[in-house]
Design a protein around this motif. Structure first.
Motif, PDB file in Angstrom:
ATOM      1  N   ILE A  29    -103.339  70.196  23.518  1.00  0.00           N
ATOM      2  CA  ILE A  29    -103.857  70.500  22.178  1.00  0.00           C
ATOM      3  C   ILE A  29    -103.003  71.541  21.470  1.00  0.00           C
ATOM      4  O   ILE A  29    -102.507  71.289  20.354  1.00  0.00           O
ATOM      5  CB  ILE A  29    -105.330  70.940  22.268  1.00  0.00           C
ATOM      6  CG1 ILE A  29    -106.194  69.811  22.840  1.00  0.00           C
ATOM      7  CG2 ILE A  29    -105.846  71.373  20.896  1.00  0.00           C
ATOM      8  CD1 ILE A  29    -107.640  70.197  23.061  1.00  0.00           C
ATOM      9  N   PRO A  30    -102.775  72.742  22.033  1.00  0.00           N
ATOM     10  CA  PRO A  30    -101.930  73.707  21.311  1.00  0.00           C
ATOM     11  C   PRO A  30    -100.480  73.248  21.187  1.00  0.00           C
ATOM     12  O   PRO A  30     -99.827  73.539  20.172  1.00  0.00           O
ATOM     13  CB  PRO A  30    -102.041  74.986  22.151  1.00  0.00           C
ATOM     14  CG  PRO A  30    -102.453  74.529  23.501  1.00  0.00           C
ATOM     15  CD  PRO A  30    -103.313  73.336  23.273  1.00  0.00           C
ATOM     16  N   ILE A  31     -99.977  72.541  22.185  1.00  0.00           N
ATOM     17  CA  ILE A  31     -98.588  72.055  22.094  1.00  0.00           C
ATOM     18  C   ILE A  31     -98.449  71.048  20.964  1.00  0.00           C
ATOM     19  O   ILE A  31     -97.494  71.083  20.171  1.00  0.00           O
ATOM     20  CB  ILE A  31     -98.154  71.460  23.443  1.00  0.00           C
ATOM     21  CG1 ILE A  31     -98.075  72.572  24.508  1.00  0.00           C
ATOM     22  CG2 ILE A  31     -96.794  70.762  23.309  1.00  0.00           C
ATOM     23  CD1 ILE A  31     -97.762  72.050  25.893  1.00  0.00           C
ATOM     24  N   VAL A  36     -96.865  69.388  15.497  1.00  0.00           N
ATOM     25  CA  VAL A  36     -97.304  68.814  14.228  1.00  0.00           C
ATOM     26  C   VAL A  36     -97.032  69.788  13.079  1.00  0.00           C
ATOM     27  O   VAL A  36     -96.519  69.395  12.014  1.00  0.00           O
ATOM     28  CB  VAL A  36     -98.801  68.447  14.293  1.00  0.00           C
ATOM     29  CG1 VAL A  36     -99.321  68.097  12.910  1.00  0.00           C
ATOM     30  CG2 VAL A  36     -99.012  67.287  15.263  1.00  0.00           C
ATOM     31  N   ILE A  37     -97.398  71.064  13.264  1.00  0.00           N
ATOM     32  CA  ILE A  37     -97.172  72.049  12.204  1.00  0.00           C
ATOM     33  C   ILE A  37     -95.681  72.184  11.906  1.00  0.00           C
ATOM     34  O   ILE A  37     -95.263  72.268  10.736  1.00  0.00           O
ATOM     35  CB  ILE A  37     -97.780  73.401  12.599  1.00  0.00           C
ATOM     36  CG1 ILE A  37     -99.310  73.304  12.640  1.00  0.00           C
ATOM     37  CG2 ILE A  37     -97.361  74.494  11.620  1.00  0.00           C
ATOM     38  CD1 ILE A  37     -99.996  74.542  13.171  1.00  0.00           C
ATOM     39  N   THR A  38     -94.862  72.182  12.948  1.00  0.00           N
ATOM     40  CA  THR A  38     -93.410  72.308  12.759  1.00  0.00           C
ATOM     41  C   THR A  38     -92.846  71.125  11.991  1.00  0.00           C
ATOM     42  O   THR A  38     -92.039  71.280  11.053  1.00  0.00           O
ATOM     43  CB  THR A  38     -92.712  72.439  14.118  1.00  0.00           C
ATOM     44  OG1 THR A  38     -93.243  73.577  14.817  1.00  0.00           O
ATOM     45  CG2 THR A  38     -91.208  72.622  13.941  1.00  0.00           C
ATOM     46  N   LEU A  54     -99.221  78.481  12.838  1.00  0.00           N
ATOM     47  CA  LEU A  54     -98.875  78.391  14.261  1.00  0.00           C
ATOM     48  C   LEU A  54     -99.692  79.365  15.115  1.00  0.00           C
ATOM     49  O   LEU A  54     -99.803  79.180  16.328  1.00  0.00           O
ATOM     50  CB  LEU A  54     -97.378  78.673  14.447  1.00  0.00           C
ATOM     51  CG  LEU A  54     -96.434  77.578  13.936  1.00  0.00           C
ATOM     52  CD1 LEU A  54     -95.003  78.082  13.918  1.00  0.00           C
ATOM     53  CD2 LEU A  54     -96.546  76.335  14.814  1.00  0.00           C
ATOM     54  N   VAL A  55    -100.263  80.398  14.506  1.00  0.00           N
ATOM     55  CA  VAL A  55    -101.073  81.350  15.262  1.00  0.00           C
ATOM     56  C   VAL A  55    -102.307  80.675  15.857  1.00  0.00           C
ATOM     57  O   VAL A  55    -102.924  81.188  16.810  1.00  0.00           O
ATOM     58  CB  VAL A  55    -101.477  82.528  14.355  1.00  0.00           C
ATOM     59  CG1 VAL A  55    -102.533  82.105  13.349  1.00  0.00           C
ATOM     60  CG2 VAL A  55    -101.975  83.699  15.190  1.00  0.00           C
ATOM     61  N   ILE A  56    -102.684  79.518  15.318  1.00  0.00           N
ATOM     62  CA  ILE A  56    -103.851  78.800  15.857  1.00  0.00           C
ATOM     63  C   ILE A  56    -103.615  78.403  17.300  1.00  0.00           C
ATOM     64  O   ILE A  56    -104.544  78.391  18.114  1.00  0.00           O
ATOM     65  CB  ILE A  56    -104.142  77.551  14.984  1.00  0.00           C
ATOM     66  CG1 ILE A  56    -104.492  77.977  13.556  1.00  0.00           C
ATOM     67  CG2 ILE A  56    -105.268  76.728  15.587  1.00  0.00           C
ATOM     68  CD1 ILE A  56    -104.693  76.796  12.615  1.00  0.00           C
ATOM     69  N   ALA A  57    -102.379  78.082  17.659  1.00  0.00           N
ATOM     70  CA  ALA A  57    -102.088  77.577  19.005  1.00  0.00           C
ATOM     71  C   ALA A  57    -102.435  78.592  20.086  1.00  0.00           C
ATOM     72  O   ALA A  57    -103.210  78.270  21.015  1.00  0.00           O
ATOM     73  CB  ALA A  57    -100.623  77.147  19.083  1.00  0.00           C
ATOM     74  N   ALA A  77     -94.957  79.184  20.000  1.00  0.00           N
ATOM     75  CA  ALA A  77     -95.283  79.271  18.570  1.00  0.00           C
ATOM     76  C   ALA A  77     -94.268  80.122  17.825  1.00  0.00           C
ATOM     77  O   ALA A  77     -93.820  79.764  16.717  1.00  0.00           O
ATOM     78  CB  ALA A  77     -96.693  79.839  18.400  1.00  0.00           C
ATOM     79  N   VAL A  78     -93.873  81.251  18.413  1.00  0.00           N
ATOM     80  CA  VAL A  78     -92.857  82.101  17.784  1.00  0.00           C
ATOM     81  C   VAL A  78     -91.530  81.351  17.710  1.00  0.00           C
ATOM     82  O   VAL A  78     -90.801  81.410  16.687  1.00  0.00           O
ATOM     83  CB  VAL A  78     -92.702  83.412  18.565  1.00  0.00           C
ATOM     84  CG1 VAL A  78     -91.499  84.217  18.047  1.00  0.00           C
ATOM     85  CG2 VAL A  78     -93.981  84.244  18.463  1.00  0.00           C
ATOM     86  N   GLY A  79     -91.208  80.615  18.785  1.00  0.00           N
ATOM     87  CA  GLY A  79     -89.979  79.823  18.770  1.00  0.00           C
ATOM     88  C   GLY A  79     -90.008  78.758  17.696  1.00  0.00           C
ATOM     89  O   GLY A  79     -88.976  78.485  17.038  1.00  0.00           O
ATOM     90  N   ALA A  80     -91.175  78.138  17.494  1.00  0.00           N
ATOM     91  CA  ALA A  80     -91.292  77.117  16.451  1.00  0.00           C
ATOM     92  C   ALA A  80     -91.116  77.739  15.066  1.00  0.00           C
ATOM     93  O   ALA A  80     -90.481  77.142  14.181  1.00  0.00           O
ATOM     94  CB  ALA A  80     -92.646  76.418  16.552  1.00  0.00           C
ATOM     95  N   GLN A  81     -91.668  78.950  14.887  1.00  0.00           N
ATOM     96  CA  GLN A  81     -91.504  79.632  13.605  1.00  0.00           C
ATOM     97  C   GLN A  81     -90.032  79.965  13.356  1.00  0.00           C
ATOM     98  O   GLN A  81     -89.522  79.797  12.236  1.00  0.00           O
ATOM     99  CB  GLN A  81     -92.334  80.917  13.603  1.00  0.00           C
ATOM    100  CG  GLN A  81     -92.234  81.713  12.305  1.00  0.00           C
ATOM    101  CD  GLN A  81     -92.853  80.985  11.132  1.00  0.00           C
ATOM    102  OE1 GLN A  81     -94.055  80.824  11.063  1.00  0.00           O
ATOM    103  NE2 GLN A  81     -92.028  80.524  10.193  1.00  0.00           N
TER     104      GLN A  81
END
Length: 401
Positions: A29-31, A36-38, A54-57, A77-81
């Motif tokens: 789910i978080p992955i 999806v957000i990215t 991304l903080v939701i993850a 999440a930080v890496g995705a940002q």
């Protein structure tokens, strides 16, 4: 012992989280949210920024995972940002750097709260272990069988997460039979537990040194009177007392003796019936200190195949939504032919259904089944004698003198 306790705590906390940890699919789910957000952030117009979502993850991960997995999802999440900023060529812009910093801080705070939560879980596990250990010290598990007597017991504490309370029971074999005690200490908390421990300890010792039930009751009364001042504030001494039922079941014959100190009378279950054993109760222990001559011993026939049900008032005073008391005798009669374990299982389920799942008072029950009338091998050591049981009321069976 500390190391053993730590191992037990880890086992307990692992067991608490086992349903979650065993389902690694939840990590999808978080992955998936991060992916999806990215992806969507790259497809929407340039003035729309979805990166902060991304903080939701890590926030979701914290609800079912430990601090390590939460930290891992926060790192992703930080890496995705950072990837989103790199993709648009603005990685080192003030806006993207602030978003990365904010997401890092929020993820770190989430991990911190996970650590605190896990620490509280371990502390709760420790408290539960201590409570369980205290219960085993206070209420030793009764043997499943003593001679020809099958025994089952049930304890339900009213307090949430509690293992012990003010109700008590004990059973001990003697040279000539079995002596059983069930009781209810007035009040709750540490003082009630202390008085319950006092009574159980006194019974286990005195049951082997006093010939009659009145003498045993007098010994318990003296123990209560001698030690009550040490169990709580002086202004509460007059308010502390305990109701107790003493039962003696000889090895030979079918005559059973009971002595009530303000305790509810037992039920005798036969084929499809439940009869209340008539008793002449004395005042509860701790009221005014009666002597052995003030007690009355009641006798009744306890035949092979019958079941004797002892209980505390937390059972018969349990109320349903309409404030109706639990009809123990009527319900128990339906399961009169069951084994002691099955009988208590039925009563427990039916009682909780009656009250809506939560008791207002502690409840304890003991079921004793007279399986057969064979003579049990005597155990060596001090025990009781068959004569001198004080005043007796009841009807003796024809084959008894």
């Amino acid at each position: 012992m500390v190391h053993c306790g730590d191992v037990d705590i880890r086992r307990y906390t692992a067991g608490v989280r086992q349903p979650w940890q065993s389902s690694h699919a939840l990590l999808v789910i978080p992955i998936v949210l991060i992916v999806v957000i990215t992806v969507v952030d790259q497809l929407v117009p340039a003035d729309v920024h979805l990166g902060p979502l991304l903080v939701i993850a890590p926030a979701i991960t914290a609800s079912f995972a430990d601090a390590w997995l939460t930290g891992l999802i926060g790192f992703l999440a930080v890496g995705a940002q950072a990837y989103i900023g790199w993709h648009f060529g603005v990685l080192f812009s003030r806006n993207v750097l602030v978003q990365i910093l904010a997401l890092t801080v929020l993820s770190a705070m989430t991990v911190f709260f996970c650590v605190m939560r896990d620490r509280r879980v371990r502390q709760l596990a420790q408290v539960r272990m201590v409570a369980e250990a205290a219960q085993h010290v206070l209420l030793w598990p009764l043997p499943e069988q003593i001679g020809s007597m099958r025994i089952a017991c049930l304890y339900m504490a009213a307090e949430a997460e509690a293992q012990i309370g003010g109700d008590l029971y004990a059973a001990t074999p003697t040279d000539n039979g079995v002596r059983v005690m069930i009781g209810d200490v007035r009040g709750k908390g540490l003082s009630a537990i202390g008085e319950a421990a006092l009574l159980i300890g006194a019974f286990r010792e005195a049951a082997h040194h006093h010939t009659s039930l009145p003498e045993l009751a007098t010994s318990l009364e003296k123990s209560v009177a001698r030690n009550l001042p040490d169990l709580g504030p002086d202004e509460h001494v007059g308010e502390r007392f305990a109701t107790v039922m003493l039962v003696e079941i000889p090895d030979e014959g079918h005559v059973t003796r009971v002595l009530s100190c303000g305790h509810p009378p037992p039920l005798l279950l036969g084929p499809g019936s439940a009869v209340t054993v008539p008793v002449h109760p004395a005042p509860p222990l701790g009221i005014h200190g009666p002597t052995a001559g003030d007690y009355t011993v009641d006798v009744f026939a306890f035949e092979p195949g019958d079941t004797l049900l002892l209980y505390t008032d937390g059972v018969i005073e349990a109320r349903d939504a309409g404030r109706a008391f639990y009809p123990l005798a009527d319900r128990a009669a339906q399961w009169a032919g069951s084994s002691p374990e099955e009988l208590l299982h039925h009563i427990r389920r039916d009682l909780l259904d009656h009250v809506g799942g939560c008791l207002d008072d502690d409840a304890a029950l003991i079921a004793l089944c007279h399986a057969q009338s064979t003579h049990r091998t005597h155990r060596h050591g001090p025990g009781l004698h068959v004569d001198g049981f004080g005043q007796q009321h009841g009807v003796l069976p024809p084959d008894e003198p």
